[in-house]
Design an enzyme around this catalytic site. Structure first.
Site, PDB file in Angstrom:
ATOM      1  N   VAL A   1       3.876   7.633 -11.004  1.00  0.00           N
ATOM      2  CA  VAL A   1       3.424   6.243 -10.896  1.00  0.00           C
ATOM      3  C   VAL A   1       2.108   6.178 -10.137  1.00  0.00           C
ATOM      4  O   VAL A   1       1.137   5.566 -10.584  1.00  0.00           O
ATOM      5  CB  VAL A   1       4.495   5.379 -10.185  1.00  0.00           C
ATOM      6  N   GLY A 139       4.216 -13.245  -6.757  1.00  0.00           N
ATOM      7  CA  GLY A 139       4.553 -12.262  -5.737  1.00  0.00           C
ATOM      8  C   GLY A 139       3.390 -12.032  -4.796  1.00  0.00           C
ATOM      9  O   GLY A 139       2.314 -11.609  -5.223  1.00  0.00           O
ATOM     10  N   GLY A 140       3.621 -12.332  -3.513  1.00  0.00           N
ATOM     11  CA  GLY A 140       2.572 -12.169  -2.509  1.00  0.00           C
ATOM     12  C   GLY A 140       2.760 -10.924  -1.673  1.00  0.00           C
ATOM     13  O   GLY A 140       2.402 -10.915  -0.491  1.00  0.00           O
ATOM     14  N   GLY A 228       8.013  -7.008  -6.909  1.00  0.00           N
ATOM     15  CA  GLY A 228       8.675  -5.848  -6.326  1.00  0.00           C
ATOM     16  C   GLY A 228       8.889  -4.748  -7.340  1.00  0.00           C
ATOM     17  O   GLY A 228       8.446  -4.839  -8.492  1.00  0.00           O
ATOM     18  N   ARG A 229       9.578  -3.696  -6.906  1.00  0.00           N
ATOM     19  CA  ARG A 229       9.835  -2.559  -7.771  1.00  0.00           C
ATOM     20  C   ARG A 229      11.304  -2.174  -7.689  1.00  0.00           C
ATOM     21  O   ARG A 229      11.968  -2.396  -6.665  1.00  0.00           O
ATOM     22  CB  ARG A 229       8.939  -1.371  -7.393  1.00  0.00           C
ATOM     23  N   ALA A 277       3.747   6.811  -1.895  1.00  0.00           N
ATOM     24  CA  ALA A 277       3.532   8.145  -2.460  1.00  0.00           C
ATOM     25  C   ALA A 277       3.562   9.232  -1.393  1.00  0.00           C
ATOM     26  O   ALA A 277       4.083  10.332  -1.631  1.00  0.00           O
ATOM     27  CB  ALA A 277       2.205   8.187  -3.209  1.00  0.00           C
ATOM     28  N   HIS A 400     -19.290   8.690  18.880  1.00  0.00           N
ATOM     29  CA  HIS A 400     -19.941   7.385  18.836  1.00  0.00           C
ATOM     30  C   HIS A 400     -21.191   7.465  17.960  1.00  0.00           C
ATOM     31  O   HIS A 400     -21.909   8.463  18.013  1.00  0.00           O
ATOM     32  CB  HIS A 400     -20.357   6.964  20.257  1.00  0.00           C
TER      33      HIS A 400
END
Length: 428
Positions: A1, A139-140, A228-229, A277, A400
């Protein structure tokens, strides 16, 4: 995926969108740009090229390690035989050990039939032929917001519909505030506590009926279903080997990734937990090590990264989690607004926040919002993994000007000695 339909292609497109937006805003750096435009077929070619190169790299590694590689649809026949349907016919493989790594699928909505033309899952949206004029995202969560910002920057009118009270459910609200400002600046409309009820085709548009305190109807060229999944655990013969699964279809495993059948392992999204992943990769190493007779266990410390703009990353415990665990804590925070490197990048949104145990000064958690925090979170993860204290970080010289100095100063902030943030007289 991740490689083919998720992380890699989406991040390639996100980087294109970010670069395009930065060019449009280059005047803040004194650069005047005219006539900039998106050649979307070329963008898709770039995205596909990245995926193709990585896929070829994996296949080359398989070849170099002399791994037998079979392309087909696999299914368990019993506890020691797998049947594979290939283009040339059915093959059967007998095995001593097996690892299930079938991943996850986009979660469907019963009332929204994904036709892969107008109503899409995320993998379909990544293959769209042109930038959508208008996009409604159901879906947020992180997928919806990453895709929403991506297409908003490329010119889409985007609306995000979330059923819960807040976007990114489960993420510390403190981390969401800078993101909400950016979403607003991009013209993305957020509708929370809102449910999508039905859709109707209306010419070249789709009409969506939404229900919140009142009912409303909006139209769009495309709808992304990103609610979602779910585990990809059906249709692969798991019922024939009787491995234990939960009510949602996730395979149950122990800390060495073994299922209820000790010779069968499972890794990645199909096991549930954080569906990431890098978690799956670590679980694969644990399973392979155990099969090889080595001692290894899955560690619960997994950093989370959300590739929105600004990026969000966090690892370990949040302040609320530490307090609920009865731990007395000290916190430190440093803003990218006063970080020199962030200023030179013209990306000053966000901060680094540290949660530490008050007495021991042991680091419990780190939260970040801002530029390239997906890269910075690894330093914090290592610190927690090895049991480092705030002093360990404070005594480590950071170069820096870099973004990593924000991590350093947030750690010093726990001690009350952050140099570039006034904290009054030092507590220690």
């Amino acid at each position: 995926v991740c490689l083919n339909r998720g992380c890699i292609p989406s991040k390639a497109l996100i980087e294109v969108a970010n670069f395009y937006k930065k060019i449009q805003n280059a005047k803040v750096m004194g650069i005047q740009v005219k006539g900039v435009a998106v050649d979307f077929p070329s963008v898709k070619k770039f995205k596909s090229g990245v995926v193709e190169r990585l896929v070829k790299g994996v296949l080359q590694l398989i070849k170099q390690h002399k791994i037998r590689y079979v392309v087909g649809k696999g299914s368990f026949l019993d506890e020691h035989i797998i049947e594979i349907q290939t283009e040339s016919g059915i093959q059967k493989l007998k095995f001593e050990k097996a690892i299930i790594a079938t991943g996850s699928l986009s979660k469907p909505l019963p009332s929204f039939q994904v036709d892969k033309k107008r109503i899409l899952f995320s993998e379909d949206l990544l293959e769209i032929s042109k930038v959508s004029d208008s996009l409604v995202i159901l879906g947020g969560g992180y997928i919806g917001l990453e895709m929403g910002e991506l297409f908003a920057k490329l010119g889409s009118k985007v609306t995000v519909v979330e059923a819960m009270e807040e976007i990114l459910p489960g993420v510390d609200p403190f981390l969401i505030r800078p993101l909400k400002k950016k979403l607003e600046s991009l013209g993305i409309k957020i509708l929370t506590k809102t449910m999508a009820k039905e859709v109707k085709q209306q010419g070249d548009k789709i009409k969506i009926t939404l229900q919140s305190e009142a009912q409303q109807t909006i139209s769009a060229s495309h709808i992304l279903v990103a609610v979602g999944r779910i585990p990809n655990s059906k249709n692969c013969g798991l019922e024939k080997i009787n491995v234990d699964m939960d009510e949602k279809g996730f395979i149950k495993v122990n800390d060495t990734q073994q299922t209820s059948l000790p010779h069968v392992y499972a890794i990645g999204d199909v096991c549930g937990g954080m569906m990431l992943a890098h978690k799956a990769s670590r679980e694969g190493i644990v399973a392979a090590s155990h099969i090889a007779g080595k001692i290894d266990m899955m560690d619960s410390l997994v950093p989370a990264v959300i590739f929105t703009d600004p990026e969000i990353a966090y690892v370990g415990m949040s302040e609320d989690q530490a307090k609920k665990a009865g731990i007395e804590i000290s916190t430190g925070m440093f803003s990218f607004a006063v970080n020199g490197r962030a200023m030179t990048l013209a990306e000053e949104e966000g901060f680094v926040r540290v949660i530490a145990e008050k007495n021991s000064k042991r680091i419990l958690g780190v939260q970040m919002v801002g530029p390239h925090v997906s890269d910075l979170i690894s330093e914090a993860t290592l610190g927690i993994e090895i049991g480092a204290t705030i002093e360990d970080f404070a005594l480590t010289i950071h170069p820096h000007p870099t973004l990593s100095e924000a991590v350093h100063e947030a750690m010093e902030g726990v001690l009350g000695v952050s140099i570039h943030r006034y904290q009054g007289r030092a507590r220690n």
